[in-house]
Design a protein around this motif. Structure first.
Motif, short mmCIF file in Angstrom:
data_model
loop_
_atom_site.label_atom_id
_atom_site.label_comp_id
_atom_site.label_asym_id
_atom_site.label_seq_id
_atom_site.Cartn_x
_atom_site.Cartn_y
_atom_site.Cartn_z
N THR A 1 0.84 -1.52 0.07
CA THR A 1 0.14 -0.02 0.12
C THR A 1 1.03 1.37 -0.18
O THR A 1 0.54 2.11 -0.11
CB THR A 1 -0.41 -0.02 0.77
N ASP B 1 -9.17 1.44 -10.24
CA ASP B 1 -9.04 0.31 -10.46
C ASP B 1 -9.70 -0.38 -11.82
O ASP B 1 -9.67 0.79 -12.53
CB ASP B 1 -9.70 -0.14 -9.02
N VAL C 1 -9.60 5.01 -6.80
CA VAL C 1 -8.72 4.75 -5.26
C VAL C 1 -8.27 5.89 -4.59
O VAL C 1 -7.61 6.22 -5.37
CB VAL C 1 -8.68 3.62 -5.47
N VAL D 1 -1.59 4.01 -1.63
CA VAL D 1 -2.70 3.46 -1.82
C VAL D 1 -3.39 2.49 -1.33
O VAL D 1 -2.32 1.32 -0.93
CB VAL D 1 -1.65 3.09 -3.40
N HIS E 1 -5.63 0.28 -1.68
CA HIS E 1 -6.40 -0.55 -2.73
C HIS E 1 -7.67 -1.52 -2.58
O HIS E 1 -7.60 -2.37 -3.19
CB HIS E 1 -4.94 -1.14 -3.40
N SER F 1 -11.05 -3.52 -4.02
CA SER F 1 -10.81 -2.69 -5.54
C SER F 1 -11.21 -3.73 -5.99
O SER F 1 -10.68 -5.18 -5.27
CB SER F 1 -9.88 -2.00 -5.23
N TYR G 1 -8.79 -5.17 -9.62
CA TYR G 1 -7.63 -5.18 -9.72
C TYR G 1 -7.45 -5.67 -11.63
O TYR G 1 -8.76 -6.27 -11.90
CB TYR G 1 -6.95 -6.28 -9.04
N VAL H 1 -5.48 -2.39 -10.15
CA VAL H 1 -5.19 -1.32 -9.61
C VAL H 1 -4.08 -0.24 -10.50
O VAL H 1 -3.32 -1.05 -10.34
CB VAL H 1 -5.31 -0.97 -8.30
#
Length: 189
Positions: free
Chosen positions: A108, A151, A157, A172, A174, A177, A179, A181
């Motif tokens: 992240t 995403d 995102v 991020v 994510h 989300s 994928y 992303v």
């Protein structure tokens, strides 16, 4: 070599879909003789400033991957982190480090250590980006635009920057989300 080519193709496909969906206001890939890319991930890129100097943008990742060079202005670093590739693009005024997260195990946070020329400093902007400022004249000579991320369903995102010393950290969020992303740190002079 086959793995790198397959990974580069998957990363390029993800980036292309997201950029097309974002529209025509995105900076275009363009060969720029003032930009010099390293051969491996950690070598990063040297990018120009408006006053004729250069800054170095490193890419601090766990894997120091060689670039898959698709053309002089476009390269892909495959497998730089778990489920993560970077599509590095030269623009007419700087560089993009399109970060492709392929799954929930992707990190992240992504670190981009900077080396600024003498007399330059980073200044936080209300937008969430950072300006590269010439200390003597107070002029902005480069800019890290606030990052965006989306995403595969083209949903935004949350992405932002933090500064740790001279390292720009892109965060991020994510999880949850669809994928892949794609997150976009963009530097422009």
């Amino acid at each position: 070599m086959r793995h790198a080519q397959d990974g580069a193709a998957a990363a390029m496909n993800a980036v292309s879909r997201i950029l097309v969906a974002r529209g025509k206001h995105e900076p275009h890939e363009l060969d720029n003789p003032d930009v010099a890319w390293g051969q491996r991930t950690r070598e990063g890129v040297w990018a120009p400033t408006r006053d004729g100097q250069r800054i170095h943008i490193g890419i601090a990742v766990s894997g120091d991957q060689p670039a898959t060079v698709l053309r002089p202005s476009l390269r892909v670093f495959v497998g730089v982190e778990v489920d993560t590739d970077i599509v590095a693009q030269t623009t007419d005024s700087g560089v993009r480090l399109l970060t492709v997260l392929h799954g929930p195990d992707a990190p992240t946070e992504f670190r981009f250590p900077l080396s600024l020329a003498e007399g330059l400093a980073l200044e936080a902007m209300p937008s969430g980006g950072y300006d590269v400022v010439h200390l003597r004249y107070g002029a902005t000579v480069g800019r890290f635009y606030n990052p965006w991320a989306a995403d595969s369903m083209f949903r935004p995102v949350k992405a932002d920057y933090a500064l740790e010393g001279s390292t720009v950290v892109m965060r991020v969020q994510h999880h949850g989300s669809y994928y892949p992303v794609v997150a976009d740190p963009l530097y422009s002079r």
